[in-house]
Enzyme design. Structure first.
Site, PDB file in Angstrom:
ATOM      1  N   PRO A  23       0.834  -1.210   0.000  1.00 30.23           N
ATOM      2  CG  PRO A  23      -0.585  -1.507   1.790  1.00 30.23           C
ATOM      3  CD  PRO A  23       0.710  -1.972   1.246  1.00 30.23           C
ATOM      4  CB  CYS A  25      -1.092   7.255   1.047  1.00 35.82           C
ATOM      5  SG  CYS A  25      -1.750   6.310   2.431  1.00 35.82           S
ATOM      6  CB  ALA A  57      -3.601   3.422   4.403  1.00 39.41           C
ATOM      7  CE1 TYR A 182      -0.034   7.354   9.914  1.00 39.26           C
ATOM      8  CE2 TYR A 182       0.514   5.355   8.705  1.00 39.26           C
ATOM      9  CZ  TYR A 182       0.555   6.732   8.819  1.00 39.26           C
ATOM     10  OH  TYR A 182       1.170   7.506   7.863  1.00 39.26           O
ATOM     11  NE  ARG A 230       3.790  -2.550   5.237  1.00 44.41           N
ATOM     12  CZ  ARG A 230       4.152  -1.674   4.308  1.00 44.41           C
ATOM     13  NH1 ARG A 230       3.355  -0.668   3.992  1.00 44.41           N
ATOM     14  NH2 ARG A 230       5.301  -1.799   3.679  1.00 44.41           N
ATOM     15  CG  LEU A 301      15.936   1.265   0.994  1.00 38.17           C
ATOM     16  CD1 LEU A 301      17.109   1.763   1.832  1.00 38.17           C
ATOM     17  CD2 LEU A 301      15.834   2.094  -0.290  1.00 38.17           C
ATOM     18  N   GLY A 323       7.858  -1.225  -3.348  1.00 46.80           N
ATOM     19  CA  GLY A 323       6.997  -0.072  -3.228  1.00 46.80           C
ATOM     20  C   GLY A 323       7.440   1.104  -4.073  1.00 46.80           C
ATOM     21  NE  ARG A 324       9.223   5.268   0.205  1.00 49.15           N
ATOM     22  CZ  ARG A 324       9.443   6.225   1.090  1.00 49.15           C
ATOM     23  NH1 ARG A 324      10.212   7.241   0.786  1.00 49.15           N
ATOM     24  NH2 ARG A 324       8.885   6.173   2.287  1.00 49.15           N
TER      25      ARG A 324
END
Length: 363
Positions: A23, A25, A57, A182, A230, A301, A323-324
């Site tokens: 996920p 955002c 999310a 969170y 997660r 990473l 992800g990124r």
């Protein structure tokens, strides 16, 4: 056969390879509903060759949003719009689709990242009062209000209701967000949870809400839908949530039938000291992987195909999340297939894009 491109299951959901898109955002929703951006973004990711795409999310209540432009799944209109998005994607991709359900707790009510991401008070435009296990702020954020026991029970029900809507929308996987500082992570960590009741103090009390949320969601939805969690395996600060507690939590989740644990870290305290480097979170995933039979997803990473292959081949984790890196290179799994000499299915509209020397790998 490549380990990275071997099939495996999370719960009853079979994944065609070990590549997962976690996920991330987008801060582009309209009253919690997906917009044209989301339709294009998730279609793009679903055509990447990854086995599972987990939608960002999605807040279980308006107060649980990180920003005023977050996705939500607290009402049926949002569910219906999610369903439309998934229906479109499934016309062109067999990638499995998941959603992360979340409450941002004391890290809610912030401006959009590209506007600085500052904390917004209840009196600021687009701001609201945040809540937390204890009335302790994150960094310089506006102070949260401590949740009462009745409100905690309401939050639990909101998670369950959100999961039911995710099922109706057509998701294959539901991920409960208990990481990155969170709300559920705030309950877990002794840094943010100073309560003296049944939700604070001991490990058992601090983990109570997450375990109850998991158990009630699992009982409420179709057993063919995978439900995972997660976590941040460590707060990266002395006296905070740590790896031994994460192992104990994962063991408890496994006993309840949890389908996977997705291992990240940090996000709870601005004083964290994270040793950023390639694979920096993989040892955290490995520590949990070695103590449970439950599938473990490693993230952080992981950028190169041989790097990802080695993580799976050496049993450090069962799956890897890109992800990124996949935002930067949306066809990362295609490149991984060419590096590892593995066949990969691509949309027929894109078959002619295969470099001549790799035509045999694209099908």
């Amino acid at each position: 056969m490549s380990h990275l491109f071997s099939s495996a299951s999370v719960g009853q959901v079979l994944l065609k390879n070990r590549i997962i898109i976690p996920p991330m955002c987008q801060y582009s929703a309209d009253e919690g509903m997906p917009t044209a951006w989301h339709h294009a973004h998730y279609m793009n990711l679903a055509l990447s060759g990854a086995a599972l795409v987990i939608v960002e999310a999605s807040a279980i209540t308006p107060a649980g949003r990180i920003t005023y432009k977050d996705l939500g799944i607290w009402n049926d209109q949002q569910m219906t719009e999610m369903q439309k998005m998934l229906t479109g994607i499934k016309q062109f991709s067999d990638t499995r689709l998941g959603i992360q359900i979340a409450h941002a707790g004391r890290k809610a009510s912030t401006d959009l990242p590209w506007f600085g991401g500052k904390s917004l008070s209840a009196t600021d435009k687009n701001g609201w009062q945040t809540v937390s296990p204890t009335a302790l702020s994150f960094a310089q954020n506006h102070p949260p209000r401590e949740l009462s026991v009745d409100e905690i029970l309401e939050v639990k029900q909101q998670f369950v209701d959100a999961a039911k809507r995710a099922e109706q929308a057509g998701f294959d996987v539901i991920e409960i967000h208990a990481a990155h500082g969170y709300l559920l992570h705030e309950f877990l960590s002794p840094i943010s949870n100073k309560r003296q009741d049944e939700y604070g103090g001991s490990f058992v009390n601090r983990s109570r809400l997450l375990l109850d949320v998991y158990q009630e969601i699992r009982e409420a939805i179709d057993p063919n839908i995978a439900v995972g969690v997660r976590i941040s395996a460590t707060d990266w600060i002395d006296g905070g949530w740590d790896v031994p507690e994460s192992i104990e939590l994962s063991t408890s989740l496994e006993e309840l039938g949890c389908d996977y644990v997705h291992v990240s870290s940090g996000g709870l305290c601005d004083k964290q000291k994270i040793p950023l480097s390639p694979n920096y979170q993989v040892p955290l995933a490995q520590a949990i992987h070695e103590q449970t039979m439950m599938p473990v997803i490693a993230v952080g990473l992981i950028t190169e195909p041989l790097q990802a292959e080695a993580i799976i081949a050496t049993h450090q984790a069962g799956f890897i999340a890109i992800g990124r890196g996949i935002l930067f290179e949306p066809r990362w799994p295609w490149r991984a297939a060419t590096v590892l000499n593995q066949q990969i299915e691509v949309a027929p509209q894109y078959l002619r894009s295969a470099p001549h020397q790799f035509k045999n790998l694209f099908k």
